[in-house]
Design an enzyme around this catalytic site. Structure first.
Site, PDB file in Angstrom:
ATOM      1  N   GLY A  87       0.774  -1.235   0.000  1.00  0.00           N
ATOM      2  CA  GLY A  87       0.000   0.000   0.000  1.00  0.00           C
ATOM      3  C   GLY A  87       0.802   1.281   0.000  1.00  0.00           C
ATOM      4  O   GLY A  87       0.298   2.321   0.433  1.00  0.00           O
ATOM      5  N   SER A  88       2.035   1.251  -0.517  1.00  0.00           N
ATOM      6  CA  SER A  88       2.833   2.477  -0.497  1.00  0.00           C
ATOM      7  C   SER A  88       2.212   3.574  -1.366  1.00  0.00           C
ATOM      8  O   SER A  88       2.219   4.754  -0.996  1.00  0.00           O
ATOM      9  CB  SER A  88       4.270   2.191  -0.955  1.00  0.00           C
ATOM     10  OG  SER A  88       4.298   1.735  -2.293  1.00  0.00           O
ATOM     11  N   ASN A  89       1.675   3.196  -2.519  1.00  0.00           N
ATOM     12  CA  ASN A  89       1.012   4.196  -3.364  1.00  0.00           C
ATOM     13  C   ASN A  89      -0.259   4.718  -2.706  1.00  0.00           C
ATOM     14  O   ASN A  89      -0.562   5.914  -2.774  1.00  0.00           O
ATOM     15  CB  ASN A  89       0.683   3.605  -4.739  1.00  0.00           C
ATOM     16  CG  ASN A  89       1.849   3.692  -5.696  1.00  0.00           C
ATOM     17  OD1 ASN A  89       2.535   4.708  -5.774  1.00  0.00           O
ATOM     18  ND2 ASN A  89       2.095   2.623  -6.435  1.00  0.00           N
ATOM     19  N   LEU A 128      -4.429  -6.429  -7.918  1.00  0.00           N
ATOM     20  CA  LEU A 128      -4.017  -7.464  -8.868  1.00  0.00           C
ATOM     21  C   LEU A 128      -5.162  -8.193  -9.566  1.00  0.00           C
ATOM     22  O   LEU A 128      -4.906  -8.998 -10.453  1.00  0.00           O
ATOM     23  CB  LEU A 128      -3.117  -8.487  -8.155  1.00  0.00           C
ATOM     24  CG  LEU A 128      -1.834  -7.912  -7.551  1.00  0.00           C
ATOM     25  CD1 LEU A 128      -0.998  -9.025  -6.927  1.00  0.00           C
ATOM     26  CD2 LEU A 128      -1.025  -7.159  -8.599  1.00  0.00           C
ATOM     27  N   ASN A 165      -5.880   3.376 -13.148  1.00  0.00           N
ATOM     28  CA  ASN A 165      -4.884   2.412 -12.690  1.00  0.00           C
ATOM     29  C   ASN A 165      -3.493   2.947 -12.985  1.00  0.00           C
ATOM     30  O   ASN A 165      -3.309   3.790 -13.872  1.00  0.00           O
ATOM     31  CB  ASN A 165      -5.101   1.074 -13.424  1.00  0.00           C
ATOM     32  CG  ASN A 165      -4.075   0.027 -13.011  1.00  0.00           C
ATOM     33  OD1 ASN A 165      -3.847  -0.202 -11.836  1.00  0.00           O
ATOM     34  ND2 ASN A 165      -3.441  -0.602 -14.004  1.00  0.00           N
ATOM     35  N   HIS A 208       0.383   1.561 -14.015  1.00  0.00           N
ATOM     36  CA  HIS A 208       1.122   0.385 -14.488  1.00  0.00           C
ATOM     37  C   HIS A 208       2.609   0.722 -14.506  1.00  0.00           C
ATOM     38  O   HIS A 208       3.006   1.805 -14.958  1.00  0.00           O
ATOM     39  CB  HIS A 208       0.656   0.009 -15.897  1.00  0.00           C
ATOM     40  CG  HIS A 208       1.277  -1.259 -16.404  1.00  0.00           C
ATOM     41  ND1 HIS A 208       0.873  -2.500 -15.967  1.00  0.00           N
ATOM     42  CD2 HIS A 208       2.287  -1.476 -17.289  1.00  0.00           C
ATOM     43  CE1 HIS A 208       1.598  -3.422 -16.571  1.00  0.00           C
ATOM     44  NE2 HIS A 208       2.465  -2.835 -17.369  1.00  0.00           N
ATOM     45  N   ASP A 215      -4.894  -3.290 -18.981  1.00  0.00           N
ATOM     46  CA  ASP A 215      -3.920  -2.259 -19.377  1.00  0.00           C
ATOM     47  C   ASP A 215      -4.177  -1.660 -20.754  1.00  0.00           C
ATOM     48  O   ASP A 215      -3.241  -1.213 -21.423  1.00  0.00           O
ATOM     49  CB  ASP A 215      -2.496  -2.835 -19.324  1.00  0.00           C
ATOM     50  CG  ASP A 215      -2.148  -3.397 -17.966  1.00  0.00           C
ATOM     51  OD1 ASP A 215      -2.591  -2.823 -16.956  1.00  0.00           O
ATOM     52  OD2 ASP A 215      -1.445  -4.427 -17.909  1.00  0.00           O
ATOM     53  N   GLU A 241       6.221   6.577  -9.282  1.00  0.00           N
ATOM     54  CA  GLU A 241       4.836   6.368  -8.825  1.00  0.00           C
ATOM     55  C   GLU A 241       4.501   7.297  -7.670  1.00  0.00           C
ATOM     56  O   GLU A 241       3.464   7.976  -7.670  1.00  0.00           O
ATOM     57  CB  GLU A 241       4.647   4.908  -8.396  1.00  0.00           C
ATOM     58  CG  GLU A 241       4.691   3.919  -9.541  1.00  0.00           C
ATOM     59  CD  GLU A 241       4.659   2.476  -9.065  1.00  0.00           C
ATOM     60  OE1 GLU A 241       4.363   1.596  -9.880  1.00  0.00           O
ATOM     61  OE2 GLU A 241       4.930   2.236  -7.858  1.00  0.00           O
TER      62      GLU A 241
END
Length: 309
Positions: A130-132, A203, A220, A222, A263, A292
């Site tokens: 969960g860093s983002n 995911l 999203n 990527h 994607d 990111e």
């Protein structure tokens, strides 16, 4: 009656009938075992009524639950019945309900009872550390027109759940069967008045039901420069390994809208970084994470602001 029960459980037709069979098998097995134990203990119509009552109550409170979980496990429905059992334990005061452990019961939202949220409520879907998600939460903290209102996760041990707890954000733990073949948890998202969804290391493929409910409102990130190195199975370290194996001299991130295909949604933003000779996938991953964390929060903010215009 069956249809209403299926909607209440929020499951597909196939899963509903499997659950129905499990309940039937459990009831039959419990009754047979009760009769066997009664006979083994030598109880009959002349036995003291209290002992027979205690046996039946014990089988109902404990034996039935164990048999239910056993059949659930054998028929691939452990997650559903374990959640069912935890709710029972919570009601009995045996299990303490923690944030993110038991998903809220699906409810049909009543617009008359809901107070409009002056800020755009955002749901972040994540599967890992969960860093983002943390960077987005910190970036939007105190924002005048938007807020992270819900964290949705498909792994009960994911680090993002701890991040949500630290920031006081509600969590929703989802199950695969209902997500893909049930109602995709739309009822819960509507209860939180969610208007925008951010996938931050999530995911699972987003089901069509969710995409139709949130057209151009799901984005999203990527870890590559799409359309290269995207598609099913291309995530995390697999992407970086493929980039280096191909001898690319640059990589980066792509933030894009989500559609029915992995994607392939319209791009919103890209940022690049060099791939130096001798870079390992782990070193490239560090460069990508830096991109990111730098660009994803502000891109989320700008995209939601565009939605509000």
């Amino acid at each position: 009656m069956f249809k209403r029960l299926q909607q209440k459980w929020g499951v597909s037709t196939r899963q509903f009938w499997i659950l129905f069979i499990i309940f039937g098998l459990t009831g039959t097995t419990t009754a047979m075992l009760t009769r066997y134990i009664t006979s083994w203990l030598g109880m009959d119509e002349t036995s003291f009524w209290l002992w027979k009552l205690l046996l039946r109550v014990g089988m109902l409170l404990f034996g039935y639950q164990v048999i239910l979980l056993t059949y659930g496990f054998l028929l691939g429905q452990w997650a559903f019945f374990w959640k069912y059992e935890k709710k029972l334990l919570v009601r009995l005061g045996i299990w303490r309900l923690e944030s993110g452990v038991v998903a809220p019961k699906p409810q049909t939202p009543n617009p008359k009872l809901q107070i409009p949220n002056p800020k755009v409520p955002i749901a972040i879907f994540a599967s890992g550390a969960g860093s983002n998600a943390q960077k987005i939460i910190e970036h939007l903290k105190g924002h005048v027109s938007m807020q992270v209102a819900l964290i949705v996760c498909n792994k009960p041990d994911a680090g993002v759940l701890s991040i949500a707890k630290t920031h006081g954000i509600p969590t929703l733990l989802i199950e695969k069967e209902r997500f893909f073949r049930g109602d995709a948890y739309l009822a819960e998202l509507q209860n939180y008045q969610i208007r925008f969804i951010v996938l931050a290391g999530f995911l699972w493929k987003v089901p069509d039901a969710l995409i139709k409910a949130y057209p151009d409102k799901i984005i999203n990130i990527h870890p590559a420069l799409l359309p290269k190195y995207g598609g099913k199975g291309m995530y995390g370290m697999r992407v970086h390994e493929a980039v280096i194996a191909a001898g690319e001299n640059e990589s980066g991130i792509t933030i894009h809208y989500v559609n029915e295909h992995f994607d392939e949604g319209a791009p919103i933003f890209q940022a690049r970084c060099p791939v130096e000779p001798g870079d390992t996938p782990e070193q490239l991953a560090q460069k990508i994470h830096a991109l990111e964390h730098r660009y994803f929060p502000e891109t989320v903010e700008k995209t939601v602001e565009k939605l509000n215009r």
